[in-house]
Every structure is written in structure tokens, then in C-alpha cells.
Scaffold this active site. Structure first.
Site, PDB file in Angstrom:
ATOM      1  N   ASP A 182     -23.892  18.945  -0.405  1.00  0.00           N
ATOM      2  CA  ASP A 182     -25.293  18.638  -0.077  1.00  0.00           C
ATOM      3  C   ASP A 182     -26.233  18.746  -1.266  1.00  0.00           C
ATOM      4  O   ASP A 182     -27.418  19.075  -1.122  1.00  0.00           O
ATOM      5  CB  ASP A 182     -25.796  19.545   1.070  1.00  0.00           C
ATOM      6  N   LYS A 239     -26.007  13.988  -3.483  1.00  0.00           N
ATOM      7  CA  LYS A 239     -25.130  12.943  -4.044  1.00  0.00           C
ATOM      8  C   LYS A 239     -25.536  11.559  -3.543  1.00  0.00           C
ATOM      9  O   LYS A 239     -25.587  10.602  -4.313  1.00  0.00           O
ATOM     10  CB  LYS A 239     -23.662  13.237  -3.666  1.00  0.00           C
ATOM     11  N   GLY A 249     -22.055  14.151   4.783  1.00  0.00           N
ATOM     12  CA  GLY A 249     -23.286  13.534   5.278  1.00  0.00           C
ATOM     13  C   GLY A 249     -24.163  13.269   4.081  1.00  0.00           C
ATOM     14  O   GLY A 249     -24.682  14.205   3.480  1.00  0.00           O
ATOM     15  N   HIS A 250     -24.270  12.020   3.676  1.00  0.00           N
ATOM     16  CA  HIS A 250     -25.015  11.667   2.462  1.00  0.00           C
ATOM     17  C   HIS A 250     -26.302  10.944   2.865  1.00  0.00           C
ATOM     18  O   HIS A 250     -26.256   9.884   3.493  1.00  0.00           O
ATOM     19  CB  HIS A 250     -24.155  10.785   1.546  1.00  0.00           C
ATOM     20  N   GLN A 259     -18.515  16.496  -0.507  1.00  0.00           N
ATOM     21  CA  GLN A 259     -18.506  17.960  -0.588  1.00  0.00           C
ATOM     22  C   GLN A 259     -18.947  18.401  -2.000  1.00  0.00           C
ATOM     23  O   GLN A 259     -19.694  17.705  -2.648  1.00  0.00           O
ATOM     24  CB  GLN A 259     -17.126  18.542  -0.224  1.00  0.00           C
TER      25      GLN A 259
END
Ligand code: GDP
Ligand code: IMO
Ligand code: MG
Length: 424
Positions: free
Chosen positions: A13, A16, A40-41, A223
Site C-alpha cells: 500500500d 504503487k 488493491g491498487h 504487496q
């Protein structure tokens, strides 16, 4: 051309998605190389927010090819949902989104196993996103898995059943958890139709051909390095190699093809799920970081644990990844702090060290230095020299300590909120 890499240097988080999206228009292809829907981007532009889980963060840039590499694990249900979101946003992904035939499939029973394994661990649970990541990578290593390339085969359903029965046998030795297997299985089978509609490629040839043809490729990590299965805070990690070496495995490129390695760190630190976190703050300051940084998971919505930036930890992950450039994100979150702290070394049983030990226990206490805050908004600042003096000093000190140039500084969630110091 070589492949440039973007990856997170902390516990995920780091921002990215935003940075890949920002840089994507300089590339011809963005490729994910590991992880799956545990990621989750978040991307923000034109006053809209998008969250991607499996699909690379280059998808919103027109004409850019996006590849989901062999190292990624795919849940057809999540994947279909992501595609529907793209359609709703009028994003045309036809002939721009490709799937590796060798990417592994997450079955509903992988998710069920994830939940049952966590229940069995009780208090020492990992804090998994419960997306079936661990069990799927286990089946990959155990040579049981189903891959994207198998979905067209006549015996696919037979092989699915066989793997499912294997899982059901394992589940008898684990605690029972709530899971609508029948319902999830139906959704899974239905979503295969969408998966079949996405072009599959022999991705190692696809990528290497693009390299040979001079195309510019950006590999997008998921990650963070401290969640790497080998070098992270094991067992509180994910089940893939999140570091630069993972690019070679997850895309089929040789190490000499790696170009720039762009490592991302927040101006502080967060972690979600269980496991050690040396600089974690349990007080009002930690709460303030969470509030100012909106630190809630993009995949699970869980509150993220917050603390100060940790230089020994960053030096460790810079070393593991061969980082050539740093990106500092969320510096604006520190705008209203009178003091900003930085962990410079660790104290372990009376000894001072800068090394991340084999195990991080309560014996480890970080040593901090304190920087004066800047107490002002950074809105609209696009040039480094226009930052408040104390912010410039903070960034320059980090750079000096980490010995890698900080080439980008992110000052807000939007694509435009960024200070770029050099062009790659
Ligand atoms: P990723 O998994 O590394 O892509 O990061 P996430 O999307 O899970 O979490 C990063 C969060 O911070 C998202 O909500 C982003 O919109 C937000 N974000 C990214 N960069 C910045 C920044 O510089 N400042 C602020 N305030 N928010 C940011
Ligand atoms: P992005 O790509 C933050 C964490 C989980 C848990 C551990 C194992 O958005 O940075 P898993 O579901 O992989 O079995 O969970 O890893 N985790 C993440 N934390 N960001 C992520 O991805 C993460 N993906 C997994 O919270 O502690
Ligand atoms: Mg995330």
C-alpha cells in the site's frame, strides 16, 4: 530495452497504483508479475477513483498493452468484476489486455481453505486478505494447480473436480467456516466465460519479443518487500516473491534484462494484518497518521496499522531489490505534525544495530531522530525547491541516509499531485 520495475519497499500500500499510472504513458507495456486479488491498487484522476486488484495499473492509458504474467494468481470472479468496472468507466481493453497461459487459477475451495487455515491458527493468524492466495501458491508448488491455459481443455471440469475433492479432504481436518461453496462455485464457473474471452499468450515469448523490439516495459509489483515469502517477516508474509527477483520468475525474463528499479516508500509506514512492525505507534500520533492518511485497506477496508518511517527496514529492502530510484509518497499526510520522527537504528538486548534480525521480537526497540514538521499544505507544489525548507530538509536527509536518489515525491492521491525531480 530493459524492463523497469516498480515495487513497494514496506508492507504494501505504498502507492504503487498511483505511481504506475503516473509513469505508464512513458511505456508501451505494463506487466504484473506476482500476487493476485490480495492487492488493491488505487488510481485517482479526473476526480474519479479506481481500485485494481489483478489488472495492471496501466489499463487507463490508451494504446498501452497490459499483461498479467505467469507469476500472478487469478480469481476469475474478481477478474470479471474488474472488467465490468472498466466497461462502466468506458475503458476499451480489447487487444490491450493479455493473460499468461501459465498464470495459476484461484478456485473457490482455495478461498475456503484460506479461511479455514486462518481459523486453525487462532490468535497467531496471518491476517490474510482471504483471497485464496496462500493455498493457490501451495498448489502451484505442489504441482496440483490449474492454469489459465487449461480452461479450454476438454478435461478441465474433471481436473477441477479432482482438485476440489483434494481440498475437501484437507478441509475435514480444519475448523469449519461459513462459506457458500455451491454459490461461489456457480459464480466461478459462470465467470470462466469472461476469462475465456481475454487473449491468452505464451507470455515469456510475448515479453521477450517486446524487449527485443525495443518496447518499453514497466513491471508492476504487488504487496511490499517486507511481505516477501522469503525475506519478509515470515510467517506474516504473503506467498509470493515480491522483490525484483520475482520479476524474472513471474514474467520469464533473465536478470540482465532488469533496468531501473523504482522503489516506493511512504513518508511514514503502515501495515495491515498480523506480524511485527517495529515503529508501530499505538498512541494518538498513530491514530492521527491513520486519519490524515485515510489508512484503510483498498481490498478489505481494514484499518491499517501506522508508524514512523524505518530506515534500517528500508536499507534492507533497497539492498534486496537493487533499488536505483526512490519514490516518496504521502508526504502531505505529515503536513500538520509538529515533529516527524525517523527510526535510524535498532536496539536489541543492549546492542545497537542497523540490520533487520532473523526475527523481530519485542526485544527490538527503534532509535529515533526527530525532524521539525512544516505545518503547511503542499497543495499545488510541483517543484522541489518550492517545498517548505523543513520538508526539503527531511527529504534530503532521507536521501542521504538511504543513498538512493528520491526522484519523485507524491503530495496527494491524484495523478497530478506529484513532484518529479528527474526524467527517467
Ligand atoms: P498500492 O497498493 O501500493 O497501490 O496502494 P493503495 O492504493 O492500497 O494505498 C495507497 C492509498 O494512498 C490510496 O488510497 C491512494 O489513493 C493514496 N495515495 C497515493 N499517493 C498518495 C499521496 O501522495 N498522498 C495521499 N494523501 N494519498 C496518496
Ligand atoms: P498491495 O498490492 C498490504 C498482507 C495481508 C496479510 C498478508 C498475507 O495493495 O500493496 P495474503 O492475502 O497474501 O495471504 O495476506 O499480506 N497483504 C497486503 N498488505 N497490501 C497488499 O497488497 C497486501 N496483500 C497482502 O494483509 O497480512
Ligand atoms: Mg494496496
Amino acid at each position: 530495452m530493459n524492463i523497469d520495475v516498480i515495487l513497494g519497499l514496506q508492507w504494501g500500500d505504498e502507492g504503487k497504483g498511483k505511481i504506475v499510472d503516473y509513469l505508464a504513458d512513458r511505456y508501451d507495456m505494463v506487466a504484473r508479475f506476482q500476487g493476485g486479488p490480495n492487492a488493491g491498487h488505487t488510481l485517482v484522476f479526473d476526480d474519479k477513483k479506481y481500485v485494481l486488484h489483478t489488472i495492471p495499473s496501466g489499463i487507463f492509458r490508451k494504446n498501452l498493452v497490459n499483461l498479467i504474467g505467469n507469476g500472478v494468481v487469478i480469481d476469475p470472479i474478481t477478474f470479471e468484476k474488474e472488467l465490468i468496472n472498466l466497461q462502466n468507466a468506458s475503458v476499451d481493453y480489447s487487444n490491450r489486455l493479455f493473460l499468461s497461459q501459465k498464470a495459476h487459477l484461484i478456485l473457490p475451495t482455495h478461498r475456503l481453505l484460506d479461511a479455514a487455515n486462518e481459523a486453525a491458527k487462532g490468535k497467531s493468524k496471518i491476517g490474510s486478505t482471504l483471497r485464496g492466495i496462500g493455498p493457490t501458491y501451495m498448489d502451484r508448488t505442489g504441482r496440483n494447480s490449474l492454469r489459465v491455459g487449461d480452461i479450454h481443455k476438454d478435461d478441465f471440469i474433471e481436473r477441477y473436480e479432482k482438485l476440489k475433492q483434494k481440498h475437501i479432504a484437507i478441509l475435514t481436518s480444519l475448523p469449519q467456516v461459513d462459506f457458500d461453496l455451491k454459490g461461489e462455485e456457480k459464480k466461478w464457473m459462470d465467470s470462466l466465460k469472461t476469462l475465456r474471452g481475454i487473449p491468452q499468450v505464451n507470455s515469456e515469448y510475448f515479453v521477450n519479443r517486446a524487449i527485443r523490439n525495443g518496447q518499453r516495459i514497466l513491471a508492476e509489483g504487488a504487496q511490499g518487500s517486507m511481505l516477501d515469502v522469503d525475506f519478509g517477516t515470515y510467517p506474516y508474509v504473503t506467498s509470493s516473491n515480491t522483490i525484483t527477483a520475482g520479476v524474472c520468475i513471474g514474467l520469464g525474463v533473465s536478470p540482465d534484462k532488469i533496468g531501473e528499479v523504482i522503489g516506493i516508500t511512504k513518508a511514514y509506514c503502515t501495515r495491515v494484518g498480523g506480524g511485527p512492525f517495529p515503529t508501530e505507534l499505538f498512541d494518538a500520533t498513530g491514530e492521527k497518521l491513520r486519519k490524515e492518511g485515510h489508512e484503510f485497506g483498498a481490498t478489505t477496508g481494514r484499518p491499517r496499522r501506522c508508524g514512523w518511517i524505518d530506515l534500517p527496514q528500508l536499507k534492507y529492502t533497497i539492498m534486496l531489490n537493487g533499488v536505483t530510484q526512490l519514490v516518496l509518497t504521502k508526504i502531505d499526510v505529515l503536513n500538520s505534525f509538529d515533529e516527524v520522527e525517523v527510526a535510524t537504528s535498532y536496539q536489541i538486548n543492549g546492542e545497537t544495530t542497523e540490520e533487520v534480525p532473523y526475527e523481530i521480537t519485542d526485544e527490538l526497540q527503534p532509535n529515533y531522530i526527530s525532524h521539525k514538521g512544516w505545518n503547511q499544505s503542499l497543495e499545488g507544489i510541483k517543484i522541489f525547491n518550492q517545498l517548505p525548507d523543513t520538508a526539503q530538509k527531511y527529504i534530503s536527509e532521507l536521501e542521504k541516509e538511504l543513498q538512493v536518489p528520491i526522484t519523485m515525491i507524491s503530495t496527494g492521491p491524484d495523478r497530478k499531485e506529484l513532484i518529479s525531480r528527474t526524467v527517467i
